[in-house]
Design a protein around this motif. Structure first.
Motif, PDB file in Angstrom:
ATOM      1  N   VAL B 415     -28.111  -3.966  17.335  1.00 54.11           N
ATOM      2  CA  VAL B 415     -27.566  -4.792  18.412  1.00 54.11           C
ATOM      3  C   VAL B 415     -26.112  -4.405  18.727  1.00 54.11           C
ATOM      4  CG1 VAL B 415     -26.679  -6.660  16.955  1.00 54.11           C
ATOM      5  CG2 VAL B 415     -27.462  -7.166  19.258  1.00 54.11           C
ATOM      6  N   GLY B 416     -25.468  -3.695  17.789  1.00 52.03           N
ATOM      7  CA  GLY B 416     -24.054  -3.357  17.955  1.00 52.03           C
ATOM      8  C   GLY B 416     -23.785  -2.372  19.061  1.00 52.03           C
ATOM      9  N   ASN B 417     -24.808  -1.682  19.559  1.00 50.65           N
ATOM     10  CA  ASN B 417     -24.587  -0.916  20.779  1.00 50.65           C
ATOM     11  C   ASN B 417     -25.734  -1.104  21.772  1.00 50.65           C
ATOM     12  OD1 ASN B 417     -26.331   0.500  19.246  1.00 50.65           O
ATOM     13  ND2 ASN B 417     -25.371   2.487  19.539  1.00 50.65           N
ATOM     14  N   ALA B 421     -26.747  -2.663  30.363  1.00 51.92           N
ATOM     15  CA  ALA B 421     -27.685  -2.734  31.470  1.00 51.92           C
ATOM     16  C   ALA B 421     -28.896  -3.583  31.112  1.00 51.92           C
ATOM     17  CB  ALA B 421     -28.131  -1.320  31.855  1.00 51.92           C
ATOM     18  N   ARG B 422     -29.130  -3.772  29.820  1.00 48.13           N
ATOM     19  CA  ARG B 422     -30.308  -4.539  29.402  1.00 48.13           C
ATOM     20  C   ARG B 422     -29.973  -5.999  29.110  1.00 48.13           C
ATOM     21  NH1 ARG B 422     -32.958  -1.408  24.660  1.00 48.13           N
ATOM     22  NH2 ARG B 422     -34.229  -3.292  24.665  1.00 48.13           N
ATOM     23  N   HIS B 431     -18.281  -9.460  31.045  1.00 50.57           N
ATOM     24  CA  HIS B 431     -19.418  -8.571  30.805  1.00 50.57           C
ATOM     25  C   HIS B 431     -19.127  -7.558  29.707  1.00 50.57           C
ATOM     26  CE1 HIS B 431     -21.973  -9.385  34.621  1.00 50.57           C
ATOM     27  NE2 HIS B 431     -21.390 -10.464  34.165  1.00 50.57           N
ATOM     28  N   THR B 432     -18.963  -8.030  28.488  1.00 46.70           N
ATOM     29  CA  THR B 432     -18.828  -7.099  27.367  1.00 46.70           C
ATOM     30  C   THR B 432     -19.785  -7.535  26.271  1.00 46.70           C
ATOM     31  OG1 THR B 432     -17.210  -8.280  26.014  1.00 46.70           O
ATOM     32  CG2 THR B 432     -16.351  -6.979  27.861  1.00 46.70           C
ATOM     33  N   TYR B 436     -20.834 -11.284  24.834  1.00 43.00           N
ATOM     34  CA  TYR B 436     -22.232 -11.709  24.944  1.00 43.00           C
ATOM     35  C   TYR B 436     -22.749 -12.227  23.598  1.00 43.00           C
ATOM     36  CZ  TYR B 436     -27.312 -11.249  25.307  1.00 43.00           C
ATOM     37  OH  TYR B 436     -28.662 -11.490  25.258  1.00 43.00           O
ATOM     38  N   ILE B 437     -22.510 -11.454  22.536  1.00 42.13           N
ATOM     39  CA  ILE B 437     -23.008 -11.873  21.216  1.00 42.13           C
ATOM     40  C   ILE B 437     -22.355 -13.188  20.812  1.00 42.13           C
ATOM     41  CG2 ILE B 437     -23.185 -11.240  18.785  1.00 42.13           C
ATOM     42  CD1 ILE B 437     -23.236  -8.336  19.586  1.00 42.13           C
ATOM     43  N   ALA B 438     -21.036 -13.285  21.055  1.00 36.69           N
ATOM     44  CA  ALA B 438     -20.334 -14.514  20.664  1.00 36.69           C
ATOM     45  C   ALA B 438     -20.880 -15.719  21.426  1.00 36.69           C
ATOM     46  CB  ALA B 438     -18.833 -14.364  20.913  1.00 36.69           C
TER      47      ALA B 438
END
Lengths: 238, 687
Positions: B415-417, B421-422, B431-432, B436-438
Motif C-alpha cells: 500500500v506504500g506505493n 490513479a487508483r 491528493h497525496t 489518503y491513508i491517514a
C-alpha cells in the motif's frame, strides 16, 4: 463605468466574506499575553506535539479576557490548527502544533493586540529532533532517565534521589553546555570515576556503541535549556 | 503613410539587397546563439550554486568549503537500488556539518544518519523525482504526482523498507507496526513482508461460541454499540451500528451460542454479599496478591487507570460477566477459551468466592441503563446473522456457523506505493497517498457510509505511526537486493516437552516470559535460567514468588502450585535451560576466599558503585533499578554472577545491566562477596 462598480461590489463582498472565515474580529482586548502551557515539548521532525500550546490574554488585574484575538506564527514550516482564534471564557486560546521538517528549535509566537492596536507577544520554544537525536532520546529512555530524571511514574520509579551525587538532567543546559562534546562522550563511555566524578555513573562502553553514545550527546545538546550554542565559525570580512 | 507602406520600406531596409539580407540574418543568428547560454545561465540549479558560493565566500572556512564544492549537475546512480538522483545539484551542502546553524534550504547539511548519502542517494528515503533538475519537478509538480516528497513526519517509513526488525532510532515505525498487530488490523487486511510472511495479530479476540454462558444480550448490545463506553482501553473498534442492527446481532450471537460445560460439572463457591465490606476488602487483597494488575487494568478511586494491557480492563466487569461463568473462568480459563493468555491459577474455592465478590462489585449501572430489548424473533436472528457475515465479525472472533472470511479487506502489503490513479479521494482532501491513508484510518466512513471498516479511536500521533508503518510497505522493498534486507526474526515455535511443558502451558509462562525466542516481553527471558539460579531458590520462588525488583508494578503472580509441580518445573528448567557459554559448576562457591570477598565488598561499594542500582543492605542501600541482592548467595550461581559481570548482554541481550567488561580478578572478587549474601532481609531494623 456601471460594470466597474458591479465588479468592485462583487470583489468587496467576496473580501468581506473571506475575512471572518480566516481571522475573527476581536470582541475584547487585554493588556498582556502569557504562556499557560505546551512550552519546551520535544518531538520528531514534522510531528504533532502531544500537548496543545496554550496562551492566555489577561487584563490589568491578571484575569483572563474572553473574546480577544490570538494569532500564532512561526518560522520553519510549523503549522497550527487553528492558527488564530478568540480566547474562551477563561481567557485562553489553545492550538495544536505540527513542527516543521527541519530539526532544531522552533520559536512559536502568539500575538494579541491591546485596545490601542499595539501588538503583545509571548513566545513558546519547541524542539524537533532529527534521526540521531531521536535515537538518543530512545536510548536515554532505556538506559539513562531512571537516574537522570527525577520524575517518577507509577510504572517507572525514579532512582534519582537514591544517589549520593544527584545526576544532572539531560536538559540541564547550564551544566551540560559547559562540558565539551569530547568530555561528554568520555563520561558516558568511561564512566564518572574515570573523569574524577562520581563512580555512580557507570561506563556505558561497550554496552552502547560509539554511534549510540554520539546520539546521546547529540540529544543532550538538542534539548539543553538554556539552548546549547556551538562555537560558531568566524566571518573574515563582515 | 499607411501601415502597408511602412512595412514595405522596412522590408526594403532589411532585405533590400543581398548584403542587407546577410546582415539581418546574422543579427538574428547572433540573438539566437545568445539565448542558449542565457537560458543555461538562468537555470534554477545554477542560481542556487551561485547563491551557495556567495554564502560561503566570507566564512573563515570558506576556502575548504569552496574546495569541496563541485559545480554542475551532480548525479548519483545506483542501478541495483533503482536510484537516480540529482538532488545534490542544489542541496550542495548535505555533508557540510559546519553550515548547520546558518541557513535555509537548499543549503542545510543533512542531519547525521547511519547511512552514506552517496551509497543510498536521497530518493530512497525522501521519495520525489530524483532525476529532475528543477525545484517543482523534483518535489511536488504534476510530473512527480505519483511520487512527491515524503513529509518529514513519515520518513521513518523509509527505514522500514529494508529494516523489518525494530530499530532503536525509529520509535514511530515500531509503534505503527505494533499497532497494526495490536489493534487487529491484520485480522482483516493482509500485511506481508517482502519475504511473503504475513504479520500476525497480537491481540486476543475472545471466541463467541459460548457467549451466552459468559454475558447477557443486553451487555452485548451496549458493547457492540460503543466498546469504548464500557472500557476506554478496549481495542475493539466502533462499528457505528444502528440500534436495530445491534439488537439483531446480539440476538444472533446469543442464539448461536452453545453450552461449554455440562450443568453437573459446575460448582459455584459461596460468594460474599455485596454489602460485606470486609469480604470485599479480602477480595481486593486476593486481586492484589495474585498480581492480576500485571495484565488487567482497573480504574482506581482517583480515576487513574492502573495495570497492564494484556487482558481486558476490569473497571466495569461486574456489569458484564455472569457469576457462574466467572467462577469457572477463575477455576480454569482454558476450558472456556483454549487460546487465552490467562494462566490457570490454582485458586482455592474460598479465594474464588472472594474474587467474585470483589469483581462483582465493579459495576456501572449507567452502562446498561438504556438497554431495553424484547425477545428475539427469528427474522431478527436471521438478519443478525447476515450482518455478522457482512461486517466480518468472524475475521476476529470464532462464531458457530460462520466461517472465518479470507481476505476480508484489501491487502496492504504494497500500500506504500499505491498508484494515486487508483485512489478515489474524498472531496476536499489533499491528493497525496499519506493524506489518503491517514484519512482512511481517522474516519473510514468519510469515504462512504456503506464502507465496512469500523471507526477506531486513535490520537494524532497514533495515526501518524500507523501511516508510517503502512508507507513502509512498498513494492520497492520487494525488489531490493536481498543483501540489503534485514528480515525480522523468524517466529519461534518452541514448545517445552513432557509434563513440565504441559505445566508451562497451563500456567501460561509464555504470556510474560520469552524462552528460546517465543513469548512475551513483560518478564525476564528465561532461556538460560537453569545456568542462572539455584534449584532450591527456584522451587521456593515458584511456590511463593517474592519481590525481586522493588520498583516494578508488574510482578510474578502466585499460582498456588503444589510441591510436586514446582519440583517438576524446577528440574526441567535446571536441566534444559543451560547456556553453552559456560559450565554452571565451574566456580565452587565454597572455595571462594574471604580475602576475595573483602576485596569484592570494596569494589561493590567503591569502584563499581553497584549500590547505585541494587539494594544489598536494606538499611543502608537505596538503589532500586536492579533486583535486590540481599539473598543473592541463595539465589544465583557463582559462575552466572562471574560471567554476568564480565558481559551481561551475552547472557541476556536486552538487559539494562551495564556491560562491565570486567577483568577476571574483579569479577571473581565481587562474585565471592555476593555469594556470601545469604541473610534474611532485615525488615525495618533501623526504623
Amino acid at each position: 463605468m456601471k460594470r466597474a462598480f458591479v465588479a468592485l461590489a462583487v470583489l468587496a463582498a467576496g473580501g468581506c466574506h473571506r475575512i471572518p472565515s480566516s481571522v475573527p474580529a476581536a470582541s475584547a482586548f487585554g493588556v498582556a499575553i502569557v504562556d499557560i502551557g505546551g512550552e519546551q515539548q520535544v518531538a520528531g521532525v514534522g510531528a504533532t506535539l502531544d500537548q496543545p500550546v496554550v496562551a492566555q490574554v489577561n487584563d490589568a488585574q491578571g484575569n483572563g479576557v474572553a473574546g480577544a484575538l490570538v494569532e500564532f506564527r512561526a518560522l520553519g514550516g510549523a503549522r497550527f490548527d487553528p492558527p488564530s482564534g478568540l480566547t474562551g471564557s477563561d481567557g485562553q486560546f489553545s492550538t495544536t502544533v505540527r513542527l516543521g521538517s527541519i530539526s532544531g528549535r522552533y520559536s512559536l509566537v502568539a500575538t494579541t493586540r491591546d485596545k490601542a492596536g499595539k501588538p503583545l507577544q509571548v513566545k513558546f520554544a519547541e524542539i524537533a529532533l532529527d534521526y540521531q537525536q531521536t535515537l538518543g532520546r530512545e536510548l536515554n529512555e532505556k538506559y539513562c532517565s531512571r537516574c537522570h530524571s527525577s520524575e517518577s511514574t507509577a510504572e517507572r520509579v525514579s532512582n534519582h534521589d537514591n544517589l549520593s551525587v544527584p545526576p544532572h538532567g539531560f536538559s540541564d543546559g547550564a551544566t551540560l553546555n559547559q562540558i565539551s562534546r569530547a568530555n561528554l562522550i568520555a563520561i558516558i563511555a568511561h564512566g564518572g570515576a574515570a573523569l574524577g566524578k562520581s563512580p555512580e555513573m557507570p561506563p556505558y562502553s561497550p554496552t552502547l556503541s560509539a554511534s549510540d553514545i554520539d546520539a546521546l550527546a547529540a540529544y543532550t545538546r538538542a534539548v539543553a535549556d538554556p539552548p546549547y550554542r556551538p562555537q560558531g565559525v568566524f566571518y573574515a570580512n563582515p | 503613410m499607411s501601415l502597408r507602406k511602412k512595412l514595405h520600406s522596412a522590408g526594403h531596409f532589411l532585405f533590400g539587397d543581398i548584403a542587407r539580407t546577410f546582415g539581418s540574418l546574422s543579427v538574428v543568428l547572433l540573438v539566437l546563439l545568445a539565448i542558449v547560454p542565457a537560458k543555461d545561465h538562468y537555470r534554477e540549479w545554477l542560481h542556487y550554486q551561485h547563491e551557495y558560493q556567495s554564502l560561503i565566500r566570507n566564512r573563515s572556512d570558506g576556502v575548504s568549503l569552496a574546495r569541496r564544492f563541485q559545480g554542475g549537475v551532480q548525479q548519483i546512480w545506483l542501478p541495483e537500488l533503482g536510484v537516480v538522483d540529482r538532488c545534490q545539484t542544489c542541496h550542495v551542502a548535505l555533508k557540510e556539518a559546519s553550515l548547520a546553524g546558518i541557513g535555509t534550504q537548499p543549503f542545510l547539511p543533512h542531519s547525521p544518519i547511519p547511512h552514506s548519502l552517496t551509497e543510498f542517494g536521497c530518493v530512497i528515503c525522501h521519495r520525489g523525482q530524483g532525476a529532475a533538475t528543477t525545484v517543482e519537478e523534483a518535489h511536488s509538480s504534476t510530473l512527480s504526482w505519483e511520487q512527491p516528497i515524503l513529509p518529514a513526519r513519515y520518513v521513518e517509513s523509509s527505514c522500514g523498507q529494508c529494516h523489518e526488525r525494530p530499530l532503536e532510532g525509529t520509535p514511530q515505525l515500531n509503534l505503527g507496526r505494533a499497532m497494526l498487530a495490536r489493534y487487529g488490523c491484520v485480522h482483516c487486511h493482509k500485511v506481508a513482508s517482502p519475504e511473503g510472511r504475513a504479520m500476525t495479530a497480537t491481540d486476543d479476540p475472545p471466541p463467541l461460541d459460548h457467549i451466552a454462558a459468559k454475558t447477557t444480550r443486553a451487555w452485548i448490545f451496549a458493547w457492540i454499540k460503543n466498546p469504548q463506553a464500557y472500557a476506554a482501553t478496549a481495542t475493539m473498534p466502533n462499528f457505528q451500528l444502528s440500534d436495530d442492527d445491534a439488537r439483531d446481532i446480539s440476538a444472533f450471537l446469543i442464539g448461536q451460542s452453545t453450552p461449554y460445560l455440562a450443568e453437573t460439572e459446575r460448582e459455584t463457591p459461596p460468594v460474599p454479599a455485596q454489602d460485606d465490606a470486609a469480604a470485599l476488602q479480602q477480595g481486593s487483597s486476593v486481586y492484589g496478591e495474585s498480581f492480576c494488575a500485571s495484565c488487567h487494568a482497573m480504574q482506581n478511586a482517583a480515576g487513574l487507570m492502573v495495570g497492564g494491557n494484556v487482558g481486558p480492563e476490569l473497571t466495569r466487569v461486574g456489569s458484564k460477566v455472569k457469576p457462574e461463568w466467572l467462577a469457572e473462568w477463575l477455576r480454569s480459563p482454558k476450558v472456556y477459551d483454549p487460546d487465552t493468555a490467562m494462566p490457570h491459577y490454582r485458586f482455592e474455592a474460598k479465594d474464588i468466592g472472594l474474587l467474585m465478590g470483589f469483581l462483582g462489585s465493579k459495576t456501572d449501572s449507567d452502562f446498561l441503563a438504556n438497554v431495553h430489548l424484547g425477545p428475539a424473533t427469528p427474522a431478527q436472528i436471521a438478519h443478525g446473522k447476515a450482518l455478522v457475515n457482512e461486517r466480518g465479525c468472524a475475521a476476529c472472533h470464532s462464531i458457530n456457523g460462520v466461517a472465518r472470511p479470507d481476505n476480508f479487506a484489501p491487502e496492504l502489503s504494497a500500500v506504500g506505493n499505491l498508484l494515486l490513479a487508483r485512489i478515489v479521494f474524498a472531496p476536499g482532501m489533499p491528493h497525496t497517498l499519506p493524506d489518503y491513508i491517514a484519512a482512511k484510518i481517522r474516519k473510514p466512513r468519510s469515504f462512504g457510509n456503506a464502507l465496512k471498516m469500523p471507526q477506531f479511536t486513535f490520537s494524532d500521533s497514533q495515526v501518524d505511526a500507523l501511516v508510517t508503518a503502512l508507507l513502509a510497505q512498498t513494492s520497492r522493498a520487494q525488489t531490493l537486493p536481498a543483501a540489503l534486507r534485514i528480515p525480522a526474526a523468524s517466529p519461534s515455535t518452541y514448545q517445552p516437552a513432557g509434563r513440565a511443558g504441559q505445566l508451562m502451558n497451563d500456567l501460561r509462562c509464555f504470556s510474560c516470559h520469552t524462552i528460546d525466542g517465543r513469548g512475551g516481553d513483560m518478564a525476564p527471558d528465561l532461556t538460560w535460567e537453569g545456568s542462572s539460579v539455584q534449584r532450591s531458590w527456584l522451587v521456593n520462588f515458584l511456590k511463593r514468588p517474592n519481590t525481586l525488583r522493588p520498583a516494578l508494578i508488574r510482578r510474578m503472580p502466585k499460582f498456588n502450585v503444589t510441591d510436586e509441580e514446582a519440583g517438576v518445573l524446577a528440574d526441567y528448567i535446571m536441566t534444559v535451560y543451560q547456556t553453552p557459554a559456560f559450565d554452571r559448576d565451574e566456580i565452587d562457591a565454597s572455595k571462594l576466599s574471604a580475602a576475595d570477598a573483602a576485596r569484592g565488598k570494596d569494589l561493590y561499594y567503591g569502584k563499581y558503585a553497584c549500590n547505585s542500582c541494587h539494594i544489598l543492605d536494606p538499611d543502608k542501600d537505596k538503589g532500586y533499578i536492579g533486583p535486590t541482592l540481599t539473598q543473592v548467595g541463595l539465589r544465583l550461581n557463582a559462575a552466572w554472577i562471574f560471567h554476568w559481570l564480565k558481559n551481561a548482554q551475552a547472557l541476556r541481550p536486552d538487559t539494562m545491566e551495564v556491560n562491565w567488561n570486567m577483568n577476571d580478578d574483579d569479577a571473581r572478587a565481587i562474585t565471592a562477596f555476593l555469594m556470601q549474601q545469604k541473610a534474611a532481609p532485615k525488615r525495618g531494623a533501623s526504623q
